[in-house]
Design a protein around this motif. Structure first.
Motif, PDB file in Angstrom:
ATOM      1  N   VAL A   1       1.001  -1.143   0.070  1.00 31.94           N
ATOM      2  CA  VAL A   1       0.009   0.085   0.111  1.00 31.94           C
ATOM      3  C   VAL A   1       0.812   1.158  -0.259  1.00 31.94           C
ATOM      4  O   VAL A   1       0.527   2.192  -0.948  1.00 31.94           O
ATOM      5  CB  VAL A   1      -0.820   0.004   1.249  1.00 31.94           C
ATOM      6  CG1 VAL A   1      -1.691   1.384   1.238  1.00 31.94           C
ATOM      7  CG2 VAL A   1      -1.853  -1.060   0.964  1.00 31.94           C
ATOM      8  N   ARG A   2       1.968   1.135   0.808  1.00 27.67           N
ATOM      9  CA  ARG A   2       2.745   2.603   0.967  1.00 27.67           C
ATOM     10  C   ARG A   2       3.521   2.620  -0.341  1.00 27.67           C
ATOM     11  O   ARG A   2       3.602   3.735  -0.821  1.00 27.67           O
ATOM     12  CB  ARG A   2       3.580   2.172   2.104  1.00 27.67           C
ATOM     13  CG  ARG A   2       3.083   2.683   3.629  1.00 27.67           C
ATOM     14  CD  ARG A   2       4.136   2.613   4.594  1.00 27.67           C
ATOM     15  NE  ARG A   2       4.594   1.295   4.996  1.00 27.67           N
ATOM     16  CZ  ARG A   2       3.991   0.241   5.738  1.00 27.67           C
ATOM     17  NH1 ARG A   2       2.972   0.728   6.414  1.00 27.67           N
ATOM     18  NH2 ARG A   2       4.360  -0.782   5.869  1.00 27.67           N
ATOM     19  N   ASP A   3       3.985   1.470  -1.135  1.00 27.50           N
ATOM     20  CA  ASP A   3       4.774   1.674  -2.328  1.00 27.50           C
ATOM     21  C   ASP A   3       3.789   2.187  -3.347  1.00 27.50           C
ATOM     22  O   ASP A   3       3.929   2.949  -4.382  1.00 27.50           O
ATOM     23  CB  ASP A   3       5.135   0.452  -2.598  1.00 27.50           C
ATOM     24  CG  ASP A   3       6.288  -0.182  -1.768  1.00 27.50           C
ATOM     25  OD1 ASP A   3       7.080   0.727  -1.283  1.00 27.50           O
ATOM     26  OD2 ASP A   3       6.588  -1.348  -1.915  1.00 27.50           O
TER      27      ASP A   3
ATOM     28  N   SER B   1       2.929   6.431  -9.182  1.00 27.13           N
ATOM     29  CA  SER B   1       1.911   7.126  -9.902  1.00 27.13           C
ATOM     30  C   SER B   1       1.128   6.134 -10.727  1.00 27.13           C
ATOM     31  O   SER B   1       0.526   6.252 -11.726  1.00 27.13           O
ATOM     32  CB  SER B   1       2.792   7.987 -11.163  1.00 27.13           C
ATOM     33  OG  SER B   1       3.519   7.099 -11.786  1.00 27.13           O
ATOM     34  N   GLY B   2       0.971   5.102  -9.836  1.00 28.56           N
ATOM     35  CA  GLY B   2       0.175   3.858 -10.529  1.00 28.56           C
ATOM     36  C   GLY B   2      -1.386   4.230 -10.537  1.00 28.56           C
ATOM     37  O   GLY B   2      -1.957   5.175  -9.935  1.00 28.56           O
TER      38      GLY B   2
ATOM     39  N   LEU C   1      -6.073   5.342  -3.499  1.00 28.75           N
ATOM     40  CA  LEU C   1      -5.496   4.808  -2.250  1.00 28.75           C
ATOM     41  C   LEU C   1      -5.438   6.027  -1.366  1.00 28.75           C
ATOM     42  O   LEU C   1      -5.798   5.887  -0.099  1.00 28.75           O
ATOM     43  CB  LEU C   1      -4.241   4.158  -2.296  1.00 28.75           C
ATOM     44  CG  LEU C   1      -4.218   2.654  -2.561  1.00 28.75           C
ATOM     45  CD1 LEU C   1      -2.831   2.187  -2.810  1.00 28.75           C
ATOM     46  CD2 LEU C   1      -4.891   1.849  -1.410  1.00 28.75           C
ATOM     47  N   LYS C   2      -5.072   7.206  -1.892  1.00 25.68           N
ATOM     48  CA  LYS C   2      -4.725   8.347  -0.929  1.00 25.68           C
ATOM     49  C   LYS C   2      -6.135   9.015  -0.506  1.00 25.68           C
ATOM     50  O   LYS C   2      -6.234   9.506   0.513  1.00 25.68           O
ATOM     51  CB  LYS C   2      -3.978   9.746  -2.058  1.00 25.68           C
ATOM     52  CG  LYS C   2      -2.709   9.014  -2.247  1.00 25.68           C
ATOM     53  CD  LYS C   2      -2.193  10.315  -3.224  1.00 25.68           C
ATOM     54  CE  LYS C   2      -0.419   9.872  -3.473  1.00 25.68           C
ATOM     55  NZ  LYS C   2      -0.021  10.945  -4.561  1.00 25.68           N
TER      56      LYS C   2
ATOM     57  N   GLN D   1      -9.356   9.730   4.234  1.00 31.10           N
ATOM     58  CA  GLN D   1     -10.711   9.815   5.055  1.00 31.10           C
ATOM     59  C   GLN D   1     -10.678   8.733   6.160  1.00 31.10           C
ATOM     60  O   GLN D   1     -11.500   8.512   6.787  1.00 31.10           O
ATOM     61  CB  GLN D   1     -11.605   9.212   3.829  1.00 31.10           C
ATOM     62  CG  GLN D   1     -11.957  10.346   2.858  1.00 31.10           C
ATOM     63  CD  GLN D   1     -12.686   9.809   1.785  1.00 31.10           C
ATOM     64  OE1 GLN D   1     -13.379   8.564   1.997  1.00 31.10           O
ATOM     65  NE2 GLN D   1     -13.245  10.667   0.869  1.00 31.10           N
ATOM     66  N   GLY D   2      -9.314   8.245   6.312  1.00 27.65           N
ATOM     67  CA  GLY D   2      -9.465   7.279   7.397  1.00 27.65           C
ATOM     68  C   GLY D   2     -10.090   5.846   7.247  1.00 27.65           C
ATOM     69  O   GLY D   2     -10.252   5.314   8.298  1.00 27.65           O
TER      70      GLY D   2
END
Length: 296
Positions: A97-99, A104-105, A111-112, A117-118
Motif C-alpha cells: 500500500v505504501r509503495d 504514479s500507479g 488509495l490516497k 478519509q481514515g
C-alpha cells in the motif's frame, strides 16, 4: 459465492488495470463454489512458483509461506529474517500500500483518498496489489515468498487459496500481557523513521505461563532525543486492536488448520530466545549452520 461474484464484477468494471492473474483466479474460484459456505478443496489455476533455493538442503522445501499473528507480535521481524536466510522476498501488504501511494500507479489516487478519509483499504484493492506483486516476482524469477500478516479474514483466505498454493502458515503467538507491554514500548525516530522499543520486559511465571524476558531494542544515541510514540499506541487502542484481531483470526486459523498447514509457535521470549527455536520448529536449524559455513 455471491461475495466473490460481486468482487469479480467490481474488478472487471474498474479502470481496466485489474490484474489478469487475480481476475482469472477469482473467476475460477467463483465458478467452483456451489454454495456460499463451500470452500474449494484445492486451488483453481494457482499462480505457483518452483522453489529453487541455492545451497539449500536437498529436500524439496517449498517456501510459499504466510506469517500470522497479533499486531506487535513480531511478524515482520521474523518473516524478514527468514526471507534473508532463504533468499525469498518478504511481502507485507502494508508495504504494498505504501509503495503504491508513493507511485504514479493507477491505484495511487484512489488509495490516497481512502487513507485521507481514515477508511480501511478494501479486500479488492489489497488483492489487486498482491496479485500485481506476485506476477512481477514471477517475471523476475523469484522462487517463493513469505506473506506477512495476510490473509486477515476468512474471505481473504478463501480468495487467496484460488490464487496461490500456500505451503505453510506460521501463527506467532505471545501471551497478551507481554504483547501489550511490548506494544506500549514501541517508539519511532522522527528523523530516520526507524522503529525501536524501550520496553524492558521481565514477567514472572503465573497462571501456568512461563516466565518471560525481552530486552529493549534501544536506538543509537543520535536518535534517542527524537523518539516519538505513535498516537494509536495507547493501552485502550492496543487492547481494542487485539480484540478485533482475535475475533477475525480464529476462522483464518481454523481454515488453515483444517488443511494441515498451520504451525502454531509460542514465542518463548525475545529474538535471542525465539529465533533458534523457530528455526528448529521449521526444521531449518541445520540449514542456517550450513549457510553460515558457506559464507565464512
Amino acid at each position: 459465492m455471491a461475495d466473490l461474484v460481486r468482487l469479480l464484477s467490481k474488478l472487471r468494471v474498474a479502470s481496466g488495470a485489474s490484474s489478469p492473474c487475480l481476475l482469472r483466479c477469482l473467476s475460477s474460484s467463483a465458478a467452483s463454489f456451489q454454495s456460499e459456505n463451500q470452500i474449494p478443496s484445492h486451488p483453481v489455476h494457482p499462480l505457483t512458483f518452483s522453489p529453487d533455493l541455492t545451497g539449500t538442503d536437498p529436500k524439496d522445501r517449498n517456501v510459499q509461506w504466510v506469517f500470522l499473528g497479533c499486531p506487535g507480535v513480531g511478524k515482520g521481524t521474523y518473516a524478514s529474517r527468514l526471507c534473508s536466510l532463504l533468499g525469498v522476498p518478504h511481502i507485507a501488504t502494508g508495504d504494498l500500500v505504501r509503495d503504491e501511494l508513493s507511485s504514479s500507479g493507477d491505484l495511487s489516487a484512489q488509495l490516497k483518498e481512502i487513507v485521507n478519509q481514515g477508511k480501511l483499504v478494501s479486500d479488492e484493492i489489497i488483492l489487486r496489489l498482491l496479485s500485481k506483486r506476485l506476477e512481477a516476482g514471477e517475471a523476475k524469477g523469484e522462487s517463493g515468498f513469505i506473506l506477512d500478516g495476510f490473509p486477515r479474514t476468512i474471505k481473504q483466505a478463501e480468495i487467496l487459496e484460488g490464487m496461490i498454493d500456500i505451503d505453510l502458515v506460521v501463527n506467532l503467538k505471545l501471551r497478551e500481557d507481554v504483547l501489550i507491554e511490548k506494544c506500549l514500548g514501541r517508539r519511532l525516530c522522527s528523523q530516520c523513521k526507524k522503529s525501536f522499543n524501550i520496553a524492558s520486559i521481565d514477567v514472572k511465571d503465573e497462571n501456568g505461563n512461563p516466565a518471560m524476558s525481552m530486552a529493549p531494542l534501544l536506538p543509537p544515541e543520535n536518535c534517542m532525543s527524537k523518539l516519538i510514540t505513535r498516537p494509536d499506541d495507547t493501552e485502550e487502542v492496543v487492547r481494542e486492536r487485539l480484540r478485533i484481531y482475535n475475533d477475525k483470526s480464529q476462522p483464518v486459523e481454523d481454515f488453515y488448520r483444517s488443511r494441515g498447514k498451520l504451525l502454531e509457535f509460542d514465542l518463548p521470549g525475545g529474538i535471542p530466545e525465539s529465533w533458534p527455536k523457530l528455526l528448529e520448529a521449521l526444521d531449518l536449524d541445520d540449514y542456517e549452520e550450513k549457510q553460515s559455513a558457506a559464507t565464512a
